[in-house]
Structures are given as C-alpha cells and as structure tokens.
Design an enzyme around this catalytic site. Sequence first.
Site, PDB file in Angstrom:
ATOM      1  N   HIS A 140     -13.091  53.279  66.165  1.00  0.00           N
ATOM      2  CA  HIS A 140     -11.640  53.029  66.070  1.00  0.00           C
ATOM      3  C   HIS A 140     -10.911  53.752  67.203  1.00  0.00           C
ATOM      4  CE1 HIS A 140     -12.439  51.697  61.905  1.00  0.00           C
ATOM      5  NE2 HIS A 140     -11.298  51.038  62.016  1.00  0.00           N
ATOM      6  N   LYS A 144      -6.615  57.268  65.079  1.00  0.00           N
ATOM      7  CA  LYS A 144      -6.948  57.095  63.655  1.00  0.00           C
ATOM      8  C   LYS A 144      -7.229  58.448  63.023  1.00  0.00           C
ATOM      9  CE  LYS A 144      -9.732  54.488  60.381  1.00  0.00           C
ATOM     10  NZ  LYS A 144      -8.574  54.177  59.530  1.00  0.00           N
TER      11      LYS A 144
HETATM   12  P1  NAD Z   1       0.554  54.883  61.966  1.00  0.00           P
HETATM   13  O1  NAD Z   1       0.380  56.348  62.071  1.00  0.00           O
HETATM   14  O2  NAD Z   1       0.800  54.087  63.201  1.00  0.00           O
HETATM   15  O3  NAD Z   1       1.751  54.538  60.949  1.00  0.00           O
HETATM   16  C1  NAD Z   1       1.974  55.198  59.746  1.00  0.00           C
HETATM   17  C2  NAD Z   1       3.454  55.153  59.450  1.00  0.00           C
HETATM   18  O4  NAD Z   1       3.659  55.729  58.167  1.00  0.00           O
HETATM   19  C3  NAD Z   1       4.289  55.975  60.465  1.00  0.00           C
HETATM   20  O5  NAD Z   1       5.434  55.252  60.857  1.00  0.00           O
HETATM   21  C4  NAD Z   1       4.669  57.224  59.671  1.00  0.00           C
HETATM   22  O6  NAD Z   1       5.935  57.753  60.054  1.00  0.00           O
HETATM   23  C5  NAD Z   1       4.694  56.670  58.237  1.00  0.00           C
HETATM   24  N1  NAD Z   1       4.448  57.735  57.257  1.00  0.00           N
HETATM   25  C6  NAD Z   1       3.449  58.650  57.245  1.00  0.00           C
HETATM   26  N2  NAD Z   1       3.593  59.484  56.206  1.00  0.00           N
HETATM   27  C7  NAD Z   1       4.701  59.077  55.540  1.00  0.00           C
HETATM   28  C8  NAD Z   1       5.351  59.547  54.369  1.00  0.00           C
HETATM   29  N3  NAD Z   1       4.917  60.626  53.689  1.00  0.00           N
HETATM   30  N4  NAD Z   1       6.460  58.866  53.938  1.00  0.00           N
HETATM   31  C9  NAD Z   1       6.922  57.799  54.625  1.00  0.00           C
HETATM   32  N5  NAD Z   1       6.339  57.312  55.756  1.00  0.00           N
HETATM   33  C10 NAD Z   1       5.238  57.956  56.195  1.00  0.00           C
HETATM   34  O7  NAD Z   1      -0.744  54.363  61.211  1.00  0.00           O
HETATM   35  P2  NAD Z   1      -1.291  52.856  61.141  1.00  0.00           P
HETATM   36  O8  NAD Z   1      -2.302  52.657  62.212  1.00  0.00           O
HETATM   37  O9  NAD Z   1      -0.145  51.909  60.994  1.00  0.00           O
HETATM   38  O10 NAD Z   1      -2.129  52.936  59.768  1.00  0.00           O
HETATM   39  C11 NAD Z   1      -1.498  53.254  58.542  1.00  0.00           C
HETATM   40  C12 NAD Z   1      -2.554  53.358  57.460  1.00  0.00           C
HETATM   41  O11 NAD Z   1      -3.179  52.085  57.260  1.00  0.00           O
HETATM   42  C13 NAD Z   1      -3.708  54.312  57.797  1.00  0.00           C
HETATM   43  O12 NAD Z   1      -4.127  54.950  56.600  1.00  0.00           O
HETATM   44  C14 NAD Z   1      -4.797  53.387  58.308  1.00  0.00           C
HETATM   45  O13 NAD Z   1      -6.094  53.918  58.195  1.00  0.00           O
HETATM   46  C15 NAD Z   1      -4.595  52.208  57.398  1.00  0.00           C
HETATM   47  N6  NAD Z   1      -5.101  50.917  57.864  1.00  0.00           N
HETATM   48  C16 NAD Z   1      -5.633  50.105  56.919  1.00  0.00           C
HETATM   49  C17 NAD Z   1      -6.042  48.837  57.258  1.00  0.00           C
HETATM   50  C18 NAD Z   1      -6.528  47.918  56.162  1.00  0.00           C
HETATM   51  O14 NAD Z   1      -6.878  46.738  56.437  1.00  0.00           O
HETATM   52  N7  NAD Z   1      -6.578  48.372  54.909  1.00  0.00           N
HETATM   53  C19 NAD Z   1      -5.936  48.395  58.582  1.00  0.00           C
HETATM   54  C20 NAD Z   1      -5.400  49.252  59.534  1.00  0.00           C
HETATM   55  C21 NAD Z   1      -4.968  50.512  59.168  1.00  0.00           C
END
Ligand code: NAD
Length: 235
Positions: A140, A144
């Site tokens: 990744h 991540k």
């Molecule tokens: P990212 O860091 O780009 O975005 C996360 C967002 O959440 C940010 O804008 C951050 O400010 C916000 N955030 C974090 N903590 C918070 C809180 N306590 N309250 C409110 N907002 C909060 O991350 P990303 O790449 O968008 O990934 C997000 C999550 O999704 C991760 O856990 C990642 O592993 C997961 N993910 C899952 C899949 C899937 O298919 N299930 C795919 C991609 C990513």
Amino acid sequence: MSKKTGQDMKVGQSLIVHGGDGRMGQEILRLAQHDGWAEVISVDRAGFDDVDGIPADVVIDFSSPQGLLNSIVWCEENGVPLVSGTTGLTDEDFKSLERASQKIPVLWAANMSLGVHVLAKAVQALSHLKDWDFQIEEVHHRMKKDKPSGTALFLQEELQKAVGKRELPEPLSLRAGGIIGVHKIMAVSQEELLCFEHQALSRSVFARGALIAAQWLAKRKGKAQLYQLADVLES
Ligand code: NAD
C-alpha cells in the site's frame, strides 16, 4: 460540514460521509455527486454537531478507528444505518460495531471491492493443497496507517478456514509510494507456485462499493443487523 446537492437525483436519498476530507471520503463525495444522491454532506474532524437534526438516510464512514466510534454513537442516537470501511480496528471496536448492529443496520467491510470478494471465494479452492506453503503479501501507499491491511487480515482468515488447523505465517506488508492496494496469496509446493493477486487500480473501486452498500443499507433502515458485503453483492 459541507453540503452538496446532486443534479439528477437518481438515488433520492440523503448521505453523510464521515472522513469526508480524506482520500476515500473525497472519492465517495465525488461519485455520490455524479450518482445524484439527493443530499450529500461531508463531516470530518469538526464532528457531527452541525448535522444534528438532519434526517440522513445513511452514513458512510472512512475515517479512523476513533472516528468510527463517533459515527457509531451518532448513528445509534439518530437511528441511521452505518456503512464503514475503516480499518485498523481493535477487538473492542468490532464489539462496538456488533453492539450497534442490535439497534441499527451496520455493514463493515475490510475491502469494498467486488474483486476481493471473489478472491476470498477463490481461496476456498486452496483447501485441496496439502503440504503446500502459504503466504499473503500486501502493498500500500506510504500514508497507510494500519499494517497488515484490513484486507490482508480478512484474506488470512479466509485462508485459515480453507487450510484448517495448519499454522500460517503472518501476512507480509510493504509501504511504498502511492500504491492504492495490492494483495497476493501465494501457495508454493516443491514443484509449483500458485499466486492469486488483486490490484486496486483506483480508489473509486472502494468508493463505488461503499455507495452501493449504502444504497442497499438505507433501504433496511428498521432492520438492525450486522451485514456483510456478501449480503449486498449476492442479493
Ligand atoms: P485519510 O487519512 O486520507 O482520511 C481519513 C479522514 O478521516 C481524514 O480526513 C481525517 O481528518 C478524518 N478523521 C480521522 N479521524 C477522525 C475523527 N476522530 N473524527 C472525524 N474525522 C476523522 O485515510 P483514507 O485513505 O481515506 O482511509 C480511511 C480509512 O479507510 C482507513 O482506515 C483505510 O485503511 C480505510 N480504507 C478502507 C478501504 C475499504 O475498501 N474498506 C479502502 C481504502 C481505505
């Protein structure tokens, strides 16, 4: 909070995206606009206070483990179905999801893509390979946070079910550049190497899956249960 209205209103429902400023959140907002959800609201670290009283049909959470707990509380209080793909969850976090699912419909998936869902089914075929070695690898982008990925842990569980009591090595993780997500399942004997590989070519694959799940879950508003992505893809 930012609020946007879809143009052609094909979906006709109101959606809150928690983690809306993030990589996944932005992609979900972009696709939801295109799909024509009637109302799409982005919530991030400022919290849910601004959306109290707004009659959302469903929340999609791609934030962080702590952010997901905030989504759970808000969705429970407001009786709103919750879809989440947030990974890096502890056993306690999973228990919170299970408890919430006694009150509201909840769907959590480590990976929202159809390809990984099919890959998990394909893993069952490995049960025929006696005395082979198995190894899962995931790659990744360097931003991540969780390691191994939620998808690698999910595939490891499926592999463990397929091969029975045999002890499996931990998944291997690599963080590099901007790679969206690669998962490999290798099976190796003295004479052969079999490799199943999934590559996410764009974040939109996860965003699309989350939106399909959200549309599906919004229709089950009164039906509290912990749903799987398989329930959506196979219905
Ligand atoms: P990212 O860091 O780009 O975005 C996360 C967002 O959440 C940010 O804008 C951050 O400010 C916000 N955030 C974090 N903590 C918070 C809180 N306590 N309250 C409110 N907002 C909060 O991350 P990303 O790449 O968008 O990934 C997000 C999550 O999704 C991760 O856990 C990642 O592993 C997961 N993910 C899952 C899949 C899937 O298919 N299930 C795919 C991609 C990513």
